[in-house]
Design a protein around this motif. Structure first.
Motif, PDB file in Angstrom:
ATOM      1  N   ILE A  31     -42.652 -34.369  49.510  1.00 18.84           N
ATOM      2  CA  ILE A  31     -43.355 -35.618  49.217  1.00 18.84           C
ATOM      3  C   ILE A  31     -43.554 -35.757  47.710  1.00 18.84           C
ATOM      4  O   ILE A  31     -44.120 -34.868  47.070  1.00 18.84           O
ATOM      5  CB  ILE A  31     -44.717 -35.667  49.936  1.00 18.84           C
ATOM      6  N   VAL A  33     -45.537 -37.487  44.861  1.00 19.63           N
ATOM      7  CA  VAL A  33     -46.842 -38.145  44.741  1.00 19.63           C
ATOM      8  C   VAL A  33     -47.005 -38.909  43.420  1.00 19.63           C
ATOM      9  O   VAL A  33     -48.099 -39.308  43.058  1.00 19.63           O
ATOM     10  CB  VAL A  33     -48.007 -37.145  44.936  1.00 19.63           C
ATOM     11  N   LYS A  61     -51.207 -41.353  55.345  1.00 25.43           N
ATOM     12  CA  LYS A  61     -49.754 -41.238  55.225  1.00 25.43           C
ATOM     13  C   LYS A  61     -49.304 -39.786  55.309  1.00 25.43           C
ATOM     14  O   LYS A  61     -48.277 -39.480  55.909  1.00 25.43           O
ATOM     15  CB  LYS A  61     -49.281 -41.898  53.930  1.00 25.43           C
ATOM     16  N   LEU A  62     -50.077 -38.876  54.703  1.00 23.68           N
ATOM     17  CA  LEU A  62     -49.733 -37.456  54.802  1.00 23.68           C
ATOM     18  C   LEU A  62     -49.838 -36.994  56.257  1.00 23.68           C
ATOM     19  O   LEU A  62     -48.974 -36.261  56.743  1.00 23.68           O
ATOM     20  CB  LEU A  62     -50.639 -36.618  53.907  1.00 23.68           C
ATOM     21  N   ASP A  63     -50.884 -37.445  56.953  1.00 26.16           N
ATOM     22  CA  ASP A  63     -51.025 -37.112  58.378  1.00 26.16           C
ATOM     23  C   ASP A  63     -49.841 -37.642  59.174  1.00 26.16           C
ATOM     24  O   ASP A  63     -49.322 -36.972  60.061  1.00 26.16           O
ATOM     25  CB  ASP A  63     -52.326 -37.676  58.946  1.00 26.16           C
ATOM     26  N   THR A  66     -46.651 -35.573  58.635  1.00 23.57           N
ATOM     27  CA  THR A  66     -46.713 -34.251  59.267  1.00 23.57           C
ATOM     28  C   THR A  66     -47.011 -34.357  60.761  1.00 23.57           C
ATOM     29  O   THR A  66     -47.186 -33.333  61.419  1.00 23.57           O
ATOM     30  CB  THR A  66     -47.802 -33.381  58.614  1.00 23.57           C
ATOM     31  N   VAL A  74     -45.392 -28.385  53.863  1.00 24.21           N
ATOM     32  CA  VAL A  74     -45.294 -29.576  53.029  1.00 24.21           C
ATOM     33  C   VAL A  74     -45.193 -29.139  51.575  1.00 24.21           C
ATOM     34  O   VAL A  74     -46.007 -28.351  51.096  1.00 24.21           O
ATOM     35  CB  VAL A  74     -46.542 -30.470  53.196  1.00 24.21           C
ATOM     36  N   LEU A  76     -45.121 -30.676  47.665  1.00 23.83           N
ATOM     37  CA  LEU A  76     -45.503 -31.848  46.898  1.00 23.83           C
ATOM     38  C   LEU A  76     -44.933 -31.752  45.493  1.00 23.83           C
ATOM     39  O   LEU A  76     -45.000 -30.683  44.878  1.00 23.83           O
ATOM     40  CB  LEU A  76     -47.029 -31.949  46.830  1.00 23.83           C
ATOM     41  N   SER A  84     -49.432 -32.851  41.821  1.00 23.11           N
ATOM     42  CA  SER A  84     -49.059 -32.209  43.089  1.00 23.11           C
ATOM     43  C   SER A  84     -50.020 -31.054  43.389  1.00 23.11           C
ATOM     44  O   SER A  84     -50.373 -30.822  44.549  1.00 23.11           O
ATOM     45  CB  SER A  84     -47.609 -31.737  43.068  1.00 23.11           C
ATOM     46  N   MET A  91     -55.273 -31.077  50.297  1.00 25.77           N
ATOM     47  CA  MET A  91     -54.720 -30.834  51.632  1.00 25.77           C
ATOM     48  C   MET A  91     -55.178 -29.480  52.170  1.00 25.77           C
ATOM     49  O   MET A  91     -55.509 -29.357  53.355  1.00 25.77           O
ATOM     50  CB  MET A  91     -53.191 -30.916  51.600  1.00 25.77           C
ATOM     51  N   TYR A  96     -54.842 -27.976  55.909  1.00 23.74           N
ATOM     52  CA  TYR A  96     -53.397 -27.709  55.914  1.00 23.74           C
ATOM     53  C   TYR A  96     -53.181 -26.268  55.451  1.00 23.74           C
ATOM     54  O   TYR A  96     -53.771 -25.830  54.469  1.00 23.74           O
ATOM     55  CB  TYR A  96     -52.652 -28.676  55.004  1.00 23.74           C
ATOM     56  N   SER A 133     -43.285 -45.415  52.817  1.00 22.65           N
ATOM     57  CA  SER A 133     -43.187 -44.043  52.320  1.00 22.65           C
ATOM     58  C   SER A 133     -41.950 -43.330  52.837  1.00 22.65           C
ATOM     59  O   SER A 133     -41.845 -42.130  52.732  1.00 22.65           O
ATOM     60  CB  SER A 133     -44.443 -43.258  52.712  1.00 22.65           C
TER      61      SER A 133
END
Length: 142
Positions: A31, A33, A61-63, A66, A74, A76, A84, A91, A96, A133
């Motif tokens: 991802i 960012v 969006k992260l949820d 994943t 993940v 970043l 990141s 997270m 996470y 995204s």
């Protein structure tokens, strides 16, 4: 790979080469960012999802990326590893367990030359809308 600990949150930092190898083996979600302006200026790492750190819907969006699985690996990436790292820390605090910050970023840092200078694969710059995204997808902004 090295481990960073900020408060009670813990995450790992990876080089761009480690991330590229893990992505090639389909072991991570990558991802970016950075901001839409940055994505359009340089392009994004091939097959990276784009979710700006400043996006008010960042967490949702992260949820979504994943599928709500806090154990899904993940990685970043941002310009130099600072943003990141901040998102990775958030997270990790949110539960996470496999979050990696690319400490070189796209442009490089004291950790290394970065994605661009290493000549790793890029997707062409795209016009990205706030609600899009998906990797390498041109948004319908009109």
């Amino acid at each position: 790979m090295k481990t960073e600990k900020i408060g009670s949150a813990e995450f790992q930092t990876w080089t761009v080469e480690e991330v590229a190898e893990a992505w090639a083996r389909d072991e991570i979600v990558l991802i970016d960012v950075r901001t839409p302006q940055e994505w359009n200026s340089t392009g994004v790492a091939e097959n990276a999802h784009t979710v700006a750190m400043q996006d008010p819907a960042l967490g949702a969006k992260l949820d979504s990326l994943t599928a709500g699985n806090t154990a899904k690996p993940v990685a970043l990436i941002c310009a130099t590893g600072v943003r990141s790292g901040r998102v990775a820390n958030a997270m990790a605090r949110a539960g996470y367990t496999k979050v990696y910050s690319v400490d070189e970023g796209m442009h490089g840092s004291s950790s290394g030359p970065g994605w661009l200078r290493r000549g790793l694969p890029l997707a062409k710059p795209v016009q990205t809308c706030a609600d899009d995204s998906r990797p390498g997808v041109q948004g319908e902004c009109g």
